[in-house]
Design an enzyme around this catalytic site. Sequence first.
Site, PDB file in Angstrom:
ATOM      1  N   GLU A 162       0.839  -1.199   0.000  1.00  0.00           N
ATOM      2  CA  GLU A 162       0.000   0.000   0.000  1.00  0.00           C
ATOM      3  C   GLU A 162       0.875   1.250   0.000  1.00  0.00           C
ATOM      4  OE1 GLU A 162      -2.951  -0.145   3.103  1.00  0.00           O
ATOM      5  OE2 GLU A 162      -4.248  -1.400   1.892  1.00  0.00           O
ATOM      6  N   GLU A 319      -6.452  -7.426  -0.746  1.00  0.00           N
ATOM      7  CA  GLU A 319      -6.922  -7.403   0.648  1.00  0.00           C
ATOM      8  C   GLU A 319      -8.370  -6.950   0.685  1.00  0.00           C
ATOM      9  OE1 GLU A 319      -4.900  -4.773   3.320  1.00  0.00           O
ATOM     10  OE2 GLU A 319      -2.924  -5.341   2.589  1.00  0.00           O
TER      11      GLU A 319
HETATM   12  C1  GAL Z   1      -4.209  -2.296   4.992  1.00  0.00           C
HETATM   13  C2  GAL Z   1      -2.822  -2.870   5.153  1.00  0.00           C
HETATM   14  C3  GAL Z   1      -2.806  -4.157   5.943  1.00  0.00           C
HETATM   15  C4  GAL Z   1      -3.701  -4.016   7.137  1.00  0.00           C
HETATM   16  C5  GAL Z   1      -5.084  -3.661   6.692  1.00  0.00           C
HETATM   17  C6  GAL Z   1      -6.076  -3.558   7.821  1.00  0.00           C
HETATM   18  O1  GAL Z   1      -4.139  -0.913   4.888  1.00  0.00           O
HETATM   19  O2  GAL Z   1      -2.201  -3.104   3.910  1.00  0.00           O
HETATM   20  O3  GAL Z   1      -1.479  -4.438   6.322  1.00  0.00           O
HETATM   21  O4  GAL Z   1      -3.188  -3.035   7.976  1.00  0.00           O
HETATM   22  O5  GAL Z   1      -5.062  -2.424   6.048  1.00  0.00           O
HETATM   23  O6  GAL Z   1      -7.360  -3.200   7.374  1.00  0.00           O
END
Ligand code: GAL
Length: 688
Positions: A162, A319
């Site tokens: 990210e 994610e």
């Molecule tokens: C994203 C990040 C992850 C985790 C996730 C939680 O921003 O890439 O590592 O922190 O959010 O929602």
Amino acid sequence: MPRDRAPRWLRSAPGDTAPRIAYGADYNPEQWPREVWDEDVALMREAGVTVVSVGIFSWAHLQPGPDTWDFEWLDTVLDLLHAGGIGVDLATATASPPPWLTTAHPEILPVTATGETVWPGARQHWRPTSPVFRAHALRLVTALAERYAQHPALVAWHVNNELGCHNVYDYSDDAARAFRAWLMARYGDLGALNHAWGTAFWSQRYTAWDQILPPRLAASHPNPTQQLDFKRFSSDALADHLRAEREVLRRFTPDVPVTTNFMVMGETRGMNYADWAAEVDFVSNDHYVRPGPQAVDELSFSANLTGNLSGGRPWFLMEHSTSAVNWQPVNRAKQPGELARDSLLHVAHGADAVCFFQWRQSAAGAEKYHSAMVPHAGPDSDLFRDVTRLGRTLDALAPVAGSERRPAAAAILFDWESWWAAEQDSHPTSLLRYRQEALDWYSAFLALGVRADVVPSGAPLDGYRLVVAPILHVLPAPLAERLTTWAERGGHLVTTYFSGIVDENDHAWLGGYPGPLRDLLGIRVEEFAPLAEGETARLDNGGTGTLWTDRVQVTGADVSVLASWTTGPQAGRPAITRRPAGEGSAAYVSTRLGAEGLPGTLAPLLDAAGIAGELPAALRGRVELAVRGKGDEEFWFLVNRTDEPVVLAGLDGEPLTGARAGEPAGTGPAHVLDPRGVLVLRRPAAAR
Ligand code: GAL
């Protein structure tokens, strides 16, 4: 994006011959004792996991000191995963510099606009432009690439994580130096910069490059073009870091595709992903649902835009969450069906991989209350059973893998620079929200049951019959010409308030708004008159405007006034206009009508453009349709937008999954969509 870098993650399991939808998560084994790793792999197999992202926050474990390395644990993890038939999207581990590095080199730490140091203690505490950070990061990337280039589990590289999530804006001296270099490349000489920045104003004229700074805390509004250029520069500086890591990886593994996870979601805006998409071998995205009345529409909007950033080709959902997150004011758990619905809505818009943050819920650390595939409760939990069921559903969707988005007849233009510039300070209102306006139009399309693509403003428009360009605030002459030509050749353009206001230097177009679109629209706006918070004004078509009104003057003889104001500062004047333009038309909406009000305005514009919903009329608005296709077959994703079961009548096709949410195809009553249910129908391609 080179097509020859085929996504290996689609065939991640050894022996796989046909592509399938990949399934998995971020996997952080360094948070767990060794004995848990075997259970992890066994449970991954049970859940149908095919790919995991490993090493994202492992720098401190991989390189415990400047000249000490420890790869053995990662060797074991990769070997275990490979033996379990699970592919690895291997991270370059550069997202969170370890304490030994920040202690030795505090000059890599970012600095805020007010001059404060961003200290270590969380993550992403590094300056995108620090040469010291860059050297250390590339050393780590080189070590990883050397060691794992030939590892059979490796299916993709995951650059950093990210990029820009926490460190997009850095105001340090490194940033100042890099900003100057970026400006020299953009403008060539100070005269051009002084012109572009309008430095005749407030005695800001520069006579040497080293006088120029990032827009640090200033006595009043910093120069708007300086602010806009700093946003452009900051996005480019991170893209430069992406390229630097990517080039190391390509040297060692020219055949392994490289990605980095974008954040096309909500108000995350610092990175111009329309530019970034060309830098990765496949697009991947992270998405988290924010609660609210448009939560699911926003998910669909983001997935749709991601699919179009990927040029319609499949992309990777890197994610999302199985249930609650830990960073909202109140973190709600997902309701039954939401886990599968959210995942499948991404697949509907072109995702060929469905991954979560994270595999096993952390027992310690700031994310211990963030959901995961294996919750604190363990595998004997409803959540893990849902996760396993989703794995089976994705298996059933294997025929969809590799198919592309089938373009819609309508599109919404999305423009990062307009987003940045329209919401800067010292404007007619501070209440304007660019992405919300675009999302409201998208919700209107959904409510009318008409598919619309969300496309970056540089995308070709040829195939579209109607294009909505909401708040297209920054309108360089070439884009205005492209829109005009497209409309005159038969396109139906719809644009809104605060569009066509400035050029690429953030200089107002003179002679009346909306600058270069005046002739096309047949109107001229002399003055803006925004509305106060909570203030409304009424239109004679029953609509209600908020936020904005324009003093619109009709200048074209052929302009139809579709709605006029009955109250408010413009009472009696036009509010919505439309003009035939060549073979097409151009319409202007001078206020915010919101998700509730826009369908009434959009419906006649769609009729006039000859665009109708593809679903039977009874389903439009209640069910979202997204279409993917491969050769002469299509996959219709039907997503229940209501909280009631919906009976799908009048639709042919072979259900691949989802007759009832979460149940494998064929076991539930055919063609009934549960609340939040998703049905996927395989059908012969429709003629469009
Ligand atoms: C994203 C990040 C992850 C985790 C996730 C939680 O921003 O890439 O590592 O922190 O959010 O929602």
